[in-house]
Design an enzyme around this catalytic site. Sequence first.
Site, short mmCIF file in Angstrom:
data_model
loop_
_atom_site.label_atom_id
_atom_site.label_comp_id
_atom_site.label_asym_id
_atom_site.label_seq_id
_atom_site.Cartn_x
_atom_site.Cartn_y
_atom_site.Cartn_z
N CYS A 162 -43.74 -32.07 -1.11
CA CYS A 162 -42.35 -31.77 -0.38
C CYS A 162 -42.32 -32.43 0.88
O CYS A 162 -41.03 -32.26 1.25
CB CYS A 162 -42.26 -30.17 -0.05
SG CYS A 162 -42.72 -29.21 -1.75
N HIS A 294 -37.39 -26.58 6.92
CA HIS A 294 -37.94 -26.74 5.59
C HIS A 294 -37.42 -25.69 4.61
O HIS A 294 -36.88 -26.07 3.64
CB HIS A 294 -39.53 -26.75 5.62
CG HIS A 294 -40.23 -27.28 4.12
ND1 HIS A 294 -39.70 -28.54 3.77
CD2 HIS A 294 -40.91 -26.52 3.41
CE1 HIS A 294 -40.56 -28.57 2.65
NE2 HIS A 294 -41.11 -27.73 2.15
N GLU A 305 -42.52 -20.81 9.20
CA GLU A 305 -41.75 -21.90 9.93
C GLU A 305 -41.16 -21.06 11.00
O GLU A 305 -41.07 -21.80 12.13
CB GLU A 305 -40.63 -22.24 8.83
CG GLU A 305 -40.10 -23.55 9.54
CD GLU A 305 -39.00 -24.45 8.54
OE1 GLU A 305 -38.83 -23.91 7.49
OE2 GLU A 305 -38.73 -25.30 9.01
N LYS A 326 -31.36 -26.45 1.87
CA LYS A 326 -31.99 -26.26 0.27
C LYS A 326 -31.17 -25.24 -0.33
O LYS A 326 -30.96 -25.01 -1.58
CB LYS A 326 -33.32 -26.02 0.35
CG LYS A 326 -34.37 -26.86 0.84
CD LYS A 326 -35.72 -26.65 0.59
CE LYS A 326 -36.48 -27.77 0.89
NZ LYS A 326 -36.56 -28.19 2.31
N HIS A 331 -34.18 -27.43 -3.51
CA HIS A 331 -35.27 -27.93 -3.04
C HIS A 331 -35.80 -29.26 -3.91
O HIS A 331 -36.19 -29.40 -4.86
CB HIS A 331 -36.64 -27.32 -3.26
CG HIS A 331 -37.90 -27.70 -2.50
ND1 HIS A 331 -38.05 -28.86 -2.14
CD2 HIS A 331 -38.87 -26.96 -1.97
CE1 HIS A 331 -39.18 -29.27 -1.42
NE2 HIS A 331 -39.62 -28.00 -1.32
N PHE A 390 -47.01 -28.65 0.16
CA PHE A 390 -47.97 -27.82 -0.63
C PHE A 390 -49.20 -28.93 -0.22
O PHE A 390 -49.15 -30.29 -0.30
CB PHE A 390 -47.92 -27.76 -2.07
CG PHE A 390 -47.39 -26.58 -2.67
CD1 PHE A 390 -46.85 -25.58 -1.76
CD2 PHE A 390 -46.88 -26.44 -3.86
CE1 PHE A 390 -46.29 -24.36 -2.21
CE2 PHE A 390 -46.35 -25.40 -4.39
CZ PHE A 390 -45.98 -24.11 -3.55
#
Lengths: 402, 86
Positions: A162, A294, A305, A326, A331, A390
Site C-alpha cells: 500500500c 493513509h 495513524e 479512500k 483503497h 503491510f
Amino acid sequence: MKRVVITGQGSINALGNTVPETLEAMREGRCGIGPLDIRDVDRLSIQIGGQVRGYDPEARFNRQQIALYDRFTQFTLLAAEEAITQSGLTFAGELAATSGVVLGTAGGGVNTWDDNYRTVYEDGKNRVHPFVVPKLMNNAAASHVSMRYNLKGPSFTVATACSSSNHAMGQAFQLIRCGAAKAMVTGGSESMLCFGGIKAWEGLRVMSRDACRPFSANRNGMVQGEGAALFVFEEYEHARARGADILAEVIGFAMTSDASDIVMPSKQGAARAIQGAVTDARIPLDAVGYINAHGTGTAANDKTECAAVADVFGAHADRLMISSTKSMHGHVIGGTGAIELLACIMAVRDGVIAPTIGYEEPDPECALDVVPNTARDAHVEVCLSNAFAFGGLNAVLALKRI
Amino acid sequence: MSVKTKVMEIIAEQAVLDVKDVTPEKTLQELGIDSLGLVESIFAIEEAFDIQVPFNANDPHAGEFDVSSVASVVQAVENLVAAQSQ
C-alpha cells in the site's frame, strides 16, 4: 540540491476518468464505491469496490495493444497521457536521456494472472497466450510509458504493497533533487478487482461489506479500489525556464520500516516517517496544514495513524486537518498514494480540502479534525501524504504551495 | 470426534500448545493467539466443519461469533454446525 516541482497530473479511478472529474467528485464528497461488476461476484463475500465504471478498453486501445496491456497498464497509459500532455513536455535528445519513469504497483497484472490461471486450472487448457509474462509483470506499465514517451533515464517499478506509489514518487523526487534526472514520470497503478484478487483479501477478514468509513467509530474495514494516477515531476529551474504551469512543489520525503509485524501497523514507524518528511522538507511542524491520511477504515490503521500524528505534532495536531479520500475512491493499494496526491495538490493549489466521507460517529481514538463528509475551503501552505503498508513499510511525502 | 475436541485441537495447534493445556475458561489471548492467529484459527475451523464463520477482524467482538474464550468459540461453532445441518 535541486528543487522539484509537479507540472502535470493524470488519473483514472472510481471517481472519474480524468483529473478534473476526480477533483470535482472529491470537492462534492461523492462516493465511487458500489456493487462490483466482475465475474463470479456471487461467490465472493465482499461484493463492493471502487471500480472504474463505464470503461471500454476497446475505445482507448487497439487489439494488439490490449493483447499486451493488462488493465493496470491501460490505466497507467491513460493517466500518463493526461499528465504528460498537461506538462507540455516532449522527451527528445538530452531531456529524454535524463528523464525516466518510476511507478508503484503492489500486484501488477493481477487480472492477467487470474484470467490465465482460469484457462489452465479451470478450463483445463494446456496453452496460454504468448504475451502472458510481458503483460503481467509488475514493471510492464513503467516500461510501456517509457516506450511511448521516449523516457530513457532511470526507470523502474516499486512494490511495497500500500506504500508503493509513495515510495515510487519519493524515488522520482530524490532522483531529480540530486541531479540524476531532469524530469520523472511517476505515480502508480493497481487493478486487482477480480475474483482472485478480492478472494485473497477476503481471507484476512479486514474488508468491509458495506462502506469505507475512516476514523468513524463504526468503521468496519477497508474497501478496495482500482485505478492509476501519474505525475510529471520536474526540476524547478527547467520548469521555470520554459514557463510551465507549476502545480505544486515537492519539498520532502521520508521512509521507515516498522521491523515489527507483517500486518499490524506501528505508531512509532508511522511517526518516524511523518517526522522524517517534515525534517527533510526543512519546515517547522506547524507549517503543515493538511495531511492526506493513509486512513484505510480498519480499526488498527486509523487509531494508530491518529496516535502517530498526535505524537509528532503535539498541540498542533488539533489545528491541522487530516482526511482520508479512500472513503470515496477506495483503497487503490499500490496506486493509492498517487491518487491521494491529487487531493494534496488540490489542497495547496486550490485551497480545497477533500473530505472523509461516510463519517458517522466520533471515535475518541481518532480525535482529530478529519474534515467529515463535506469538503472545506482553507489556505494550506504545506501538506503531507501518508502511506503505511503491510509489512511495516512507510513512506510520507511533503508538498508545498507555489 | 466432537465439535469441542476438534475446536480445542485447532486452537492448541495455533497456540503451539498441548491440547490438554487448552481449557474452556481460557481466553485466546491468554493462550498467546494474536489477531493474525485468530484469523488463521477461524479459517481452520471453517475448513474443518465446512461452515462460514461471520467474523470481521476490525471488530472481533461484534456479531454472533463470540471469541472471548475457548468455551465461547466451541459454543459458537456448535451453533453454526447445528444451523448448517438443519
